[in-house]
Write a protein that holds these residues in place. Structure first.
Motif, PDB file in Angstrom:
ATOM      1  N   LYS A  19       0.836  -1.212   0.000  1.00 24.89           N
ATOM      2  CA  LYS A  19       0.000   0.000   0.000  1.00 24.89           C
ATOM      3  C   LYS A  19       0.868   1.259   0.000  1.00 24.89           C
ATOM      4  N   SER A  20       1.860   1.300   0.884  1.00 21.09           N
ATOM      5  CA  SER A  20       2.701   2.501   0.982  1.00 21.09           C
ATOM      6  C   SER A  20       3.428   2.775  -0.335  1.00 21.09           C
ATOM      7  N   ARG A  24       2.946   5.993  -3.181  1.00 22.16           N
ATOM      8  CA  ARG A  24       4.095   6.833  -3.526  1.00 22.16           C
ATOM      9  C   ARG A  24       4.400   6.775  -5.019  1.00 22.16           C
ATOM     10  N   THR A  94      -2.388   8.243   4.558  1.00 28.24           N
ATOM     11  CA  THR A  94      -1.180   8.444   3.747  1.00 28.24           C
ATOM     12  C   THR A  94      -1.463   9.457   2.645  1.00 28.24           C
ATOM     13  N   ARG A  97      -1.836  13.075   4.264  1.00 32.67           N
ATOM     14  CA  ARG A  97      -0.633  13.707   4.823  1.00 32.67           C
ATOM     15  C   ARG A  97       0.428  13.948   3.748  1.00 32.67           C
ATOM     16  N   ARG A 125       0.040  17.433  13.340  1.00 26.17           N
ATOM     17  CA  ARG A 125       1.402  16.903  13.187  1.00 26.17           C
ATOM     18  C   ARG A 125       2.026  17.235  11.834  1.00 26.17           C
ATOM     19  N   ALA A 178       7.790   8.893  15.495  1.00 26.05           N
ATOM     20  CA  ALA A 178       8.376   8.165  14.361  1.00 26.05           C
ATOM     21  C   ALA A 178       7.237   7.851  13.405  1.00 26.05           C
ATOM     22  N   SER A 179       7.083   8.669  12.381  1.00 31.56           N
ATOM     23  CA  SER A 179       5.963   8.503  11.454  1.00 31.56           C
ATOM     24  C   SER A 179       6.418   8.794  10.037  1.00 31.56           C
ATOM     25  N   ALA A 180       6.266   7.802   9.164  1.00 32.74           N
ATOM     26  CA  ALA A 180       6.657   7.994   7.763  1.00 32.74           C
ATOM     27  C   ALA A 180       5.725   8.979   7.074  1.00 32.74           C
ATOM     28  N   GLN A 181       4.505   9.090   7.569  1.00 33.89           N
ATOM     29  CA  GLN A 181       3.583  10.041   6.938  1.00 33.89           C
ATOM     30  C   GLN A 181       4.025  11.476   7.212  1.00 33.89           C
ATOM     31  N   ARG A 206       9.230   3.779   8.251  1.00 36.85           N
ATOM     32  CA  ARG A 206       9.400   3.186   6.907  1.00 36.85           C
ATOM     33  C   ARG A 206      10.023   4.209   5.958  1.00 36.85           C
ATOM     34  N   ILE A 326       4.010  -1.277  13.044  1.00 37.29           N
ATOM     35  CA  ILE A 326       2.874  -0.562  13.635  1.00 37.29           C
ATOM     36  C   ILE A 326       1.522  -1.090  13.132  1.00 37.29           C
ATOM     37  N   ASP A 327       1.429  -1.383  11.830  1.00 37.00           N
ATOM     38  CA  ASP A 327       0.140  -1.830  11.284  1.00 37.00           C
ATOM     39  C   ASP A 327      -0.160  -3.300  11.587  1.00 37.00           C
ATOM     40  N   GLU A 350       0.669   5.393  19.206  1.00 38.67           N
ATOM     41  CA  GLU A 350       0.184   5.713  17.864  1.00 38.67           C
ATOM     42  C   GLU A 350      -1.029   4.872  17.461  1.00 38.67           C
ATOM     43  N   LYS A 354      -4.953   5.592  14.732  1.00 34.40           N
ATOM     44  CA  LYS A 354      -5.033   4.946  13.412  1.00 34.40           C
ATOM     45  C   LYS A 354      -6.491   5.000  12.933  1.00 34.40           C
TER      46      LYS A 354
HETATM   47  C1  S3P Z   1       2.219   4.703   6.283  1.00 36.74           C
HETATM   48  C2  S3P Z   1       2.787   4.989   7.484  1.00 36.74           C
HETATM   49  C3  S3P Z   1       2.255   4.528   8.767  1.00 36.74           C
HETATM   50  C4  S3P Z   1       1.253   3.400   8.607  1.00 36.74           C
HETATM   51  C5  S3P Z   1       0.293   3.651   7.489  1.00 36.74           C
HETATM   52  C6  S3P Z   1       1.021   3.849   6.183  1.00 36.74           C
HETATM   53  C7  S3P Z   1       2.829   5.241   5.056  1.00 36.74           C
HETATM   54  O1  S3P Z   1       1.631   5.614   9.417  1.00 36.74           O
HETATM   55  O2  S3P Z   1       0.552   3.191   9.801  1.00 36.74           O
HETATM   56  O3  S3P Z   1      -0.609   2.567   7.355  1.00 36.74           O
HETATM   57  O4  S3P Z   1       2.504   4.771   3.952  1.00 36.74           O
HETATM   58  O5  S3P Z   1       3.653   6.151   5.164  1.00 36.74           O
HETATM   59  P1  S3P Z   1       2.501   6.637  10.320  1.00 36.74           P
HETATM   60  O6  S3P Z   1       3.607   7.077   9.483  1.00 36.74           O
HETATM   61  O7  S3P Z   1       1.613   7.774  10.690  1.00 36.74           O
HETATM   62  O8  S3P Z   1       2.916   5.825  11.506  1.00 36.74           O
END
Ligand code: S3P
Length: 440
Positions: A19-20, A24, A94, A97, A125, A178-181, A206, A326-327, A350, A354
């Motif tokens: 999905k991520s 992207r 995702t 953000r 955030r 710590a959030s990739a979003q 991530r 996390i997921d 976190e 969700k």
């Molecule tokens: C994601 C980052 C994670 C994850 C989400 C997908 C992404 O969220 O929980 O399902 O694709 O960057 P956070 O970065 O807010 O932890």
């Protein structure tokens, strides 16, 4: 939807694309010059929301749902056009953000909205760091939640009077989470900044954005938990091969471990080290799990995952391991119920923000099934080994809750009923059919 205990599960499966990475590939493809071809795109509702938002922003995108191939006809960093209406991200955090970072650098106004769940999730955030960069971004209800209004960059409007190029200010941001979003939102805004932009996180989240932006030609450096992007790169279209989503594979990994006499192989799963915490936890719990045929595509490693029924023991999951899984924590809570001994999950606040409050929802529903589970401020404590029995499970329309309980039901007495089970379309439309194909 009703589920019952099964005797065993066996066979091979290919889970849908990550999905991520799918999100992207569409976003970066839209900002690149030329046609980006995506293979193995996830046809989940979240990723379809990303496609429709970029179509609204004037990007031509062709999605062949039968082959999961997507073509994105990118128009370059400054090629997006003003949308005619609200951009609807549906359930996708995702999308909201990351697109906010991109839209902060555009010389036009955009408004972002989504479903009831997304309107409750924290957007302060990203509003905070994007504002520090000079973006004019606000929560319309003024509660740090969506709908959001993004008004092009302030600096553009004040200094560039109608010029097309948008400029934000490069910043260094210390993210409290710590959030990739969050990280990706800031790095994407950094494409439009006047100097380098960097983000430091408490633990590494991530890193798909960093890896993929590089393959599109951006200059992204990482050192420890800091990622730095240089502004205004020439992004060139590329071919993206999306590996299977380890977050989707997690349900079959778990099923293979806890259902008696089972053996499952999940092919071509992404095992990026910032995402593979579930494998570490399985090993810590004593699982029989092996990786086969390891390889790499565009900097994203993948492998086949082979699991067999195992006697599991409790473990502690905390700190830097949390963002790496996390997921998967809802699924891990179910694994912990099937393990002997105590499992402690901490540092996982976190989970409360969700698609649902996953601490409350897991504790409530697993308790209904007879588990010994207690919520804590930042996680949960599970005393495993209590037999599970069927119950009526409110998924709260959260895809990961529905899938976790479908797996729990495979080892529970009597019938388990999952309400709003169709929410799995968010990340895994064919989940129930794929599960059925393994049941023997
Ligand atoms: C994601 C980052 C994670 C994850 C989400 C997908 C992404 O969220 O929980 O399902 O694709 O960057 P956070 O970065 O807010 O932890």
């Amino acid at each position: 939807m009703n589920f019952n205990r099964v005797k065993k599960i066996t066979g091979e499966i290919v889970v849908p694309g990550d999905k991520s990475i799918s999100h992207r590939a569409v976003m970066f493809g839209a900002l690149a010059e030329g046609m980006t071809e995506i293979h193995g795109f996830l046809q989940g509702a979240d990723c379809l929301s990303t496609i429709s938002c970029f179509q609204e922003l004037g990007i031509q995108i062709e999605n062949d749902r039968s082959s999961n191939q997507v073509k994105v006809y990118g128009k370059g960093l400054h090629g997006l056009s003003s949308p005619s209406g609200m951009l609807d991200v549906g359930n996708s955090g995702t999308t909201m953000r990351l697109i906010s970072g991109i839209l902060s650098g555009q010389p036009f106004e955009s408004n972002l909205t989504g479903d009831a769940s997304i309107k409750k999730r924290p957007m302060g955030r990203i509003i905070k760091p994007l504002t520090m960069m000079g973006a004019d971004i606000m929560s319309i209800p003024a509660n740090n939640c969506a709908p959001l209004r993004i008004n092009g960059s302030l600096k553009t409007r004040m200094q560039n009077h109608g010029h097309k190029k948008a400029f934000l200010k490069g910043i260094h941001y210390e993210s409290p989470v710590a959030s990739a979003q969050i990280k990706s939102s800031i790095l994407l805004a950094g494409l439009y900044a006047d100097s380098p932009t960097s983000v430091t996180e408490p633990y590494v989240s991530r890193n798909h954005s960093e890896i993929m932006l590089r393959t599109f030609g951006a200059d992204v450096a990482t050192e420890g938990t800091t990622a730095t992007i240089q502004p205004n790169p020439f992004l060139k279209a590329t071919k993206v091969i999306v590996p299977g989503d380890i977050s989707s594979a997690a349900y079959f990994i778990a099923a293979g471990l806890i259902v008696p006499d089972s053996e499952v192989v999940i092919r071509h799963v992404g095992i990026n080290p910032t995402r593979d915490g579930i494998l570490d936890v399985c090993r810590m719990m004593g699982a029989d799990i092996t990786l086969e045929n390891e390889s790499d595509s565009n900097g994203e490693p993948y492998a086949d995952i082979h699991v067999k029924t195992s006697t599991l023991k409790g473990t502690t999951i905390e700190g830097g391991l949390i963002p790496r899984l996390i997921d998967e924590l809802p699924m891990i809570a179910v694994l912990a119920c099937a393990a002997e001994g105590t499992t402690i999950i901490k540092d996982a606040q976190e989970l409360k923000v969700k698609e649902s409050n996953r601490i409350d929802v897991m504790v409530h529903n697993l308790s209904l099934m007879g588990a010994d589970i207690t919520a804590t401020d930042d996680g949960m404590i599970i005393n495993g080994g209590k037999p599970l029995h069927g119950a009526i499970i409110n998924s709260n329309k959260d895809h990961r809750i529905a899938m976790s309980f479908a797996i729990a039901s495979l080892i529970a007495d009597n019938t388990t009923t999952i309400q709003d089970a169709d929410c799995v379309t968010i990340s895994y439309p064919s989940f129930y059919q794929d599960l059925e194909s393994l049941v023997k």
